[in-house]
Design a protein around this motif. Structure first.
Motif, PDB file in Angstrom:
ATOM      1  N   ALA A   9       0.825  -1.209   0.000  1.00 14.11           N
ATOM      2  CA  ALA A   9       0.000   0.000   0.000  1.00 14.11           C
ATOM      3  C   ALA A   9       0.860   1.261   0.000  1.00 14.11           C
ATOM      4  O   ALA A   9       0.548   2.227  -0.702  1.00 14.11           O
ATOM      5  N   ALA A  10       1.950   1.253   0.744  1.00 14.60           N
ATOM      6  CA  ALA A  10       2.836   2.425   0.783  1.00 14.60           C
ATOM      7  C   ALA A  10       3.463   2.686  -0.581  1.00 14.60           C
ATOM      8  O   ALA A  10       3.644   3.849  -0.981  1.00 14.60           O
ATOM      9  N   ILE A  15       3.722   5.934  -5.638  1.00 13.01           N
ATOM     10  CA  ILE A  15       3.580   5.995  -7.093  1.00 13.01           C
ATOM     11  C   ILE A  15       2.502   7.009  -7.464  1.00 13.01           C
ATOM     12  O   ILE A  15       2.693   7.859  -8.332  1.00 13.01           O
ATOM     13  N   ALA A  16       1.354   6.895  -6.809  1.00 14.04           N
ATOM     14  CA  ALA A  16       0.220   7.781  -7.101  1.00 14.04           C
ATOM     15  C   ALA A  16       0.579   9.241  -6.852  1.00 14.04           C
ATOM     16  O   ALA A  16       0.254  10.117  -7.669  1.00 14.04           O
ATOM     17  N   ALA A  17       1.254   9.510  -5.744  1.00 14.95           N
ATOM     18  CA  ALA A  17       1.618  10.888  -5.412  1.00 14.95           C
ATOM     19  C   ALA A  17       2.578  11.471  -6.443  1.00 14.95           C
ATOM     20  O   ALA A  17       2.429  12.627  -6.863  1.00 14.95           O
ATOM     21  N   ALA A  18       3.554  10.684  -6.872  1.00 15.07           N
ATOM     22  CA  ALA A  18       4.522  11.173  -7.858  1.00 15.07           C
ATOM     23  C   ALA A  18       3.871  11.396  -9.220  1.00 15.07           C
ATOM     24  O   ALA A  18       4.152  12.386  -9.905  1.00 15.07           O
ATOM     25  N   ILE A  34      -3.219   2.282 -11.111  1.00 16.24           N
ATOM     26  CA  ILE A  34      -2.115   1.417 -10.714  1.00 16.24           C
ATOM     27  C   ILE A  34      -2.687   0.019 -10.509  1.00 16.24           C
ATOM     28  O   ILE A  34      -3.721  -0.146  -9.849  1.00 16.24           O
ATOM     29  N   VAL A  35      -2.012  -0.977 -11.106  1.00 16.18           N
ATOM     30  CA  VAL A  35      -2.466  -2.369 -10.996  1.00 16.18           C
ATOM     31  C   VAL A  35      -1.334  -3.245 -10.475  1.00 16.18           C
ATOM     32  O   VAL A  35      -0.159  -2.862 -10.526  1.00 16.18           O
ATOM     33  N   ASP A  36      -1.698  -4.435  -9.998  1.00 14.56           N
ATOM     34  CA  ASP A  36      -0.684  -5.398  -9.577  1.00 14.56           C
ATOM     35  C   ASP A  36      -0.201  -6.185 -10.792  1.00 14.56           C
ATOM     36  O   ASP A  36      -0.602  -5.898 -11.926  1.00 14.56           O
TER      37      ASP A  36
END
Length: 135
Positions: A9-10, A15-18, A34-36
């Motif tokens: 999760a971190a 990734i999302a923030a950047a 974002i996917v796994d």
């Protein structure tokens, strides 16, 4: 037996923030997905002003990139180069630039897909997200 790396999760938050910071820096209204490694959605954010359709396209780009273990632009180039039969591949439907895999020690652990602006700009936002991990 091999050890498998996974996004935590971190990692997803980083990734999302950047990616969001890159989009805001350029005033690009995009959707970030974002996917796994199996293409399952871990994060979706449609920034203000992003087209509703982008909320469907971004996850598709990310999913195609994760399952294909390559940037989605490679699929687009293949199809534009004349291999139109590739359009019949099951499951993959985000076959346009803007999906970037997240690779760790030769393993794909997920992908970022972005949609909403020009294709190279989508990819720029996705790459900024991936780069935040420092892999």
């Amino acid at each position: 037996m091999k050890t498998k790396f996974v996004l935590e999760a971190a990692d997803v938050k980083m990734i999302a923030a950047a990616a969001e910071a890159e989009a805001h820096k350029n005033a690009w209204p995009v959707t970030i997905a974002i996917v796994d490694d199996g293409g399952a959605l871990l994060h979706l954010q449609r920034l203000d002003g992003a087209a509703p359709m982008s909320a469907h396209v971004a996850p598709a780009k990310a999913r195609s990139s994760a399952l294909g273990r390559r940037e989605s632009k490679g699929f687009e180039d293949m199809i534009n180069g004349g291999r139109t039969a590739f359009l019949s591949v099951p499951v993959l439907d985000g076959l346009m630039e803007g999906g970037v895999p997240i690779m760790k020690d030769g393993q794909c652990i997920g992908a970022v897909g972005v949609s909403g602006v020009k294709a190279p700009e989508d990819a720029q936002v996705a790459r900024a997200g991936v780069a935040a991990l420092g892999l």
